[in-house]
Enzyme design. Structure first.
Site, PDB file in Angstrom:
ATOM      1  N   THR A   1      -9.561   2.918   6.731  1.00  0.00           N
ATOM      2  CA  THR A   1      -9.175   1.527   6.990  1.00  0.00           C
ATOM      3  C   THR A   1      -7.697   1.416   7.337  1.00  0.00           C
ATOM      4  O   THR A   1      -7.155   0.310   7.344  1.00  0.00           O
ATOM      5  CB  THR A   1      -9.486   0.647   5.766  1.00  0.00           C
ATOM      6  OG1 THR A   1      -8.915   1.239   4.592  1.00  0.00           O
ATOM      7  CG2 THR A   1     -10.989   0.511   5.565  1.00  0.00           C
ATOM      8  N   ALA A   2      -7.050   2.537   7.623  1.00  0.00           N
ATOM      9  CA  ALA A   2      -5.632   2.526   7.982  1.00  0.00           C
ATOM     10  C   ALA A   2      -5.482   2.841   9.470  1.00  0.00           C
ATOM     11  O   ALA A   2      -6.023   2.137  10.317  1.00  0.00           O
ATOM     12  CB  ALA A   2      -4.867   3.515   7.100  1.00  0.00           C
TER      13      ALA A   2
ATOM     14  N   ASN B   1      -4.244   9.250   2.651  1.00  0.00           N
ATOM     15  CA  ASN B   1      -4.768   8.511   3.802  1.00  0.00           C
ATOM     16  C   ASN B   1      -5.202   9.418   4.940  1.00  0.00           C
ATOM     17  O   ASN B   1      -6.389   9.527   5.222  1.00  0.00           O
ATOM     18  CB  ASN B   1      -3.717   7.516   4.319  1.00  0.00           C
ATOM     19  CG  ASN B   1      -3.970   6.107   3.814  1.00  0.00           C
ATOM     20  OD1 ASN B   1      -4.909   5.853   3.075  1.00  0.00           O
ATOM     21  ND2 ASN B   1      -3.129   5.184   4.224  1.00  0.00           N
TER      22      ASN B   1
ATOM     23  N   ASP C   1      -3.561  11.624  23.094  1.00  0.00           N
ATOM     24  CA  ASP C   1      -2.333  11.388  22.339  1.00  0.00           C
ATOM     25  C   ASP C   1      -2.323  12.114  21.002  1.00  0.00           C
ATOM     26  O   ASP C   1      -1.263  12.304  20.411  1.00  0.00           O
ATOM     27  CB  ASP C   1      -2.126   9.887  22.109  1.00  0.00           C
ATOM     28  CG  ASP C   1      -1.574   9.188  23.337  1.00  0.00           C
ATOM     29  OD1 ASP C   1      -1.231   9.884  24.307  1.00  0.00           O
ATOM     30  OD2 ASP C   1      -1.498   7.948  23.335  1.00  0.00           O
TER      31      ASP C   1
ATOM     32  N   ALA D   1      -6.833   5.115  11.262  1.00  0.00           N
ATOM     33  CA  ALA D   1      -8.092   5.472  11.915  1.00  0.00           C
ATOM     34  C   ALA D   1      -8.823   4.251  12.451  1.00  0.00           C
ATOM     35  O   ALA D   1      -9.349   4.273  13.572  1.00  0.00           O
ATOM     36  CB  ALA D   1      -8.980   6.249  10.944  1.00  0.00           C
TER      37      ALA D   1
ATOM     38  N   ASP E   1       0.814  -1.212   0.000  1.00  0.00           N
ATOM     39  CA  ASP E   1       0.000   0.000   0.000  1.00  0.00           C
ATOM     40  C   ASP E   1       0.849   1.264   0.000  1.00  0.00           C
ATOM     41  O   ASP E   1       0.430   2.310  -0.507  1.00  0.00           O
ATOM     42  CB  ASP E   1      -0.914   0.011   1.224  1.00  0.00           C
ATOM     43  CG  ASP E   1      -1.957  -1.100   1.173  1.00  0.00           C
ATOM     44  OD1 ASP E   1      -2.170  -1.651   0.073  1.00  0.00           O
ATOM     45  OD2 ASP E   1      -2.548  -1.415   2.216  1.00  0.00           O
ATOM     46  N   GLY E   2       2.054   1.180   0.569  1.00  0.00           N
ATOM     47  CA  GLY E   2       2.931   2.348   0.618  1.00  0.00           C
ATOM     48  C   GLY E   2       3.325   2.866  -0.746  1.00  0.00           C
ATOM     49  O   GLY E   2       3.572   4.063  -0.914  1.00  0.00           O
TER      50      GLY E   2
END
Length: 436
Positions: A318-319, A277, A307, A321, A181-182
């Site tokens: 979907t990352a 993202n 934080d 979060a 994905d990166g």
């Protein structure tokens, strides 16, 4: 539809609406029109003409378009700058205005396992498809590639570039990513305006955003070149960071553009980013709670104490979060998600706001220390008192090529990558005779 600026591809959508207005965000002021389509008006003799007087049906995620008149005298004020139509995901198809001639190949760096797929793909593109291949210079400097003597004749035909120095936005017709994905996130960061279509092959670890299997790359790439592919527009965030110019040892920091227009941003430096993202504001190395004020369209809505906070697109839901407790949003839904990170409040839940609203994050006056911000996990930088982060929906989405279609690909990724709702099946109830 009109073409994306600087590219030879268009988004073909078989819509039965009378017209689609511009896809634009509140920051555009109507000047950056990206998507627009007009279809022939339905004939008045059509059987649907009479029913359309009551409901103007469109192929959208919301079904019938709502009426804009309320009672005998009230109506919705027409505001073309704020109109955004939601297309049926199944109707979004890729087409080319001209045959594609160039392709950018993005390979995960320092991964020897990708050397052979990278070579095979480049040979296929240059020799069989006669395409101009763009490769980042640092990819060719990777020891796994540089030390391969058999690859030297192929490398001579490449066009190379360096990130942050060379502008290839008007040179590339589409993009192929090899990795995880990166690689897709990195491809997005290379284009600050219009993004060419992106085809991502799953050669990494997770692969939520990379639906294609490399074993059939020749047929898949051929279909894309011929314009036979579904596509999904992944919304990005337009982020503006305004920082006060502070002196270091008596010398002003001049690493970024310093605005000296004489307005309220005089003696400030401004940086802009396109984020696929999420934008993450956290406490960094400090042991104190992060304490930042969150504004929506100029109004203070809350102060985040914890934080940090995540502002994400539907793609980013979907990352990071989702790991922080947020819901998962389909990429076609026009929304922005705000998710606190370990908030010091039991009632602080993630919220979803409409796409196009302007969010602003600033360090609270009561903050004991600075905060840190990152964009898709990169460009980490410190935020101090007087600095601000402004976030809104970008007019330049990432057109991601689908393996099947936007709906099937997304649910397939949820099941295969995140194991969504996976559990052992409950056995059926066995009724014995003696129970009756």
């Amino acid at each position: 539809m009109d073409d994306f600026k600087g590219s030879d591809w268009t988004l073909n959508s078989d819509l039965s609406t009378e017209s689609l207005s511009s896809y634009c965000c509140s920051a555009c002021d109507g000047s950056e029109k990206v998507l627009r389509s007009r279809t022939k008006a339905r004939s008045l003799s059509s059987p649907m003409a009479h029913s359309s007087a009551k409901f103007r049906r469109t192929q959208s995620l919301h079904g019938p378009s709502p009426v804009t008149t309320f009672g005998p005298k009230a109506c919705m004020l027409n505001n073309p700058k704020a109109v955004m139509h939601i297309q049926d995901p199944a109707s979004q198809r890729l087409t080319w205005q001209k045959p594609p001639e160039s392709v950018l190949v993005i390979k995960k760096v320092r991964d020897p396992s990708l050397l052979q797929p990278f070579k095979e793909l480049c040979i296929f593109l240059t020799q069989q498809k006669k395409m101009v291949v763009y490769v980042e210079r640092k990819v060719l400097e990777d020891p796994a590639v540089a030390n391969d003597e058999s690859f030297i004749p192929i490398k001579k035909n490449f066009c190379t570039f360096t990130e942050d120095y060379d502008d290839i936005s008007n040179c590339v017709d589409f993009i192929i990513c090899l990795g995880g994905d990166g690689t897709l996130l990195y491809a997005s960061s290379l284009f600050q305006e219009s993004v060419p279509p992106v085809m991502a092959f799953h050669l990494g670890s997770l692969g939520f955003l990379t639906p294609f299997d490399f074993s059939t790359y020749q047929s898949q790439v051929t279909q894309v070149i011929e314009g036979n592919a579904a596509i999904i527009l992944r919304t990005r965030l337009k982020v503006k960071v305004v920082k006060e110019c502070r002196e270091k040892n008596g010398v002003a920091d001049e690493k970024s553009l310093i605005i000296t227009t004489g307005d309220t941003e005089s003696n400030h430096k401004t940086m802009q980013y396109q984020v696929l993202n999420e934008v993450v504001v956290d406490r960094g190395p400090s042991s104190y709670l992060s304490n930042v004020d969150l504004f929506l369209d100029g109004h203070l809505i809350t102060t985040v104490q914890g934080d940090g906070v995540i502002v994400s697109t539907p793609t980013g839901s979907t990352a990071y979060a989702v790991a922080a407790g947020a819901s998962m949003i389909h990429p076609n839904v026009p929304a922005t998600m705000i998710t606190p990170i370990c908030p010091h409040s039991l009632s602080f839940r993630p919220i979803i706001v409409p796409a196009g609203v302007e969010l602003k994050i600033m360090l609270s006056q009561e903050a004991r220390n600075t905060a840190w911000v990152s964009f898709d996990g990169r460009r980490h930088q410190e935020i101090a008192h007087g600095d601000s982060i402004t976030i809104t929906t970008s007019c330049f989405p990432v057109p991601s090529i689908c393996f099947r279609d936007p709906m099937n690909d997304w649910f397939e990724s949820l099941a295969q990558c995140l194991h969504w709702n996976v559990r052992k099946k409950q056995s059926h109830l066995i009724c014995e005779e003696e129970d009756f």
